[in-house]
Scaffold this active site. Structure first.
Site, PDB file in Angstrom:
ATOM      1  N   HIS A 131       7.316   8.481  -1.322  1.00 16.41           N
ATOM      2  CA  HIS A 131       7.890   7.283  -0.642  1.00 16.41           C
ATOM      3  C   HIS A 131       9.301   7.197  -0.902  1.00 16.41           C
ATOM      4  CE1 HIS A 131       8.339   2.768  -2.081  1.00 16.41           C
ATOM      5  NE2 HIS A 131       7.677   2.723  -0.848  1.00 16.41           N
ATOM      6  N   ASP A 185       5.849   1.604   2.481  1.00 14.77           N
ATOM      7  CA  ASP A 185       4.920   1.151   1.451  1.00 14.77           C
ATOM      8  C   ASP A 185       3.609   1.214   1.736  1.00 14.77           C
ATOM      9  OD1 ASP A 185       7.511   0.561   0.345  1.00 14.77           O
ATOM     10  OD2 ASP A 185       7.422  -1.773   0.752  1.00 14.77           O
TER      11      ASP A 185
END
EC number: 3.1.1.4
Length: 137
Positions: free
Chosen positions: A63, A105
């Site tokens: 991420h 996300d």
């Protein structure tokens, strides 16, 4: 009690897409993002870097790498829109940069769900100095 205080401090000044990220993580995993992932491993949470301790921590590493590729907006502050349709995250943002943030996300939320089996409560509060040198993206 100390952990709750730390979590409260982390929440101060939170704005933008972090709120959307936390919502996505809850929708995908059923876990509160800040409480369960805010200090998890060597990559989840603010300012943490290191070799991932497990697959859950690797989700956070990937991420962070995804955020590094984003240009033209601030992934942690600029808000985007998404919807939850038929138990799936749908990024509905027209702005290309914000759409990319939403997709980053979404990917981490799904990754955390897919790796719930590797979640280890012992890694929930990992002190940064215990982490080994980080990998590059």
């Amino acid at each position: 009690m100390r952990t709750l205080w730390i979590m409260a401090v982390l929440l101060l000044g939170v704005e933008g897409s972090l709120v959307e990220l936390w919502k996505m993580v809850f929708q995908e995993t059923g876990k509160e993002a800040v409480k369960n992932y805010g200090l998890y491993g060597c990559n989840c949470g603010v300012g943490k870097r290191g070799k991932p301790v497990d697959a859950t921590d690797r989700c956070c590493f990937v991420h962070r790498c995804c955020y590094k590729k984003v240009t033209g907006c601030d992934p942690k502050k600029d808000r985007y829109s998404y919807s939850w349709e038929n138990k799936a995250i749908v990024c509905g943002e027209k702005n290309p940069c914000l759409k990319q943030v939403c997709e980053c996300d979404k990917a981490v939320a799904i990754c955390l769900r897919e790796n719930l089996g590797t979640y280890n409560k012992n890694h929930r509060v990992t002190v940064k100095f215990l982490c080994k040198a980080p990998e590059s993206c």
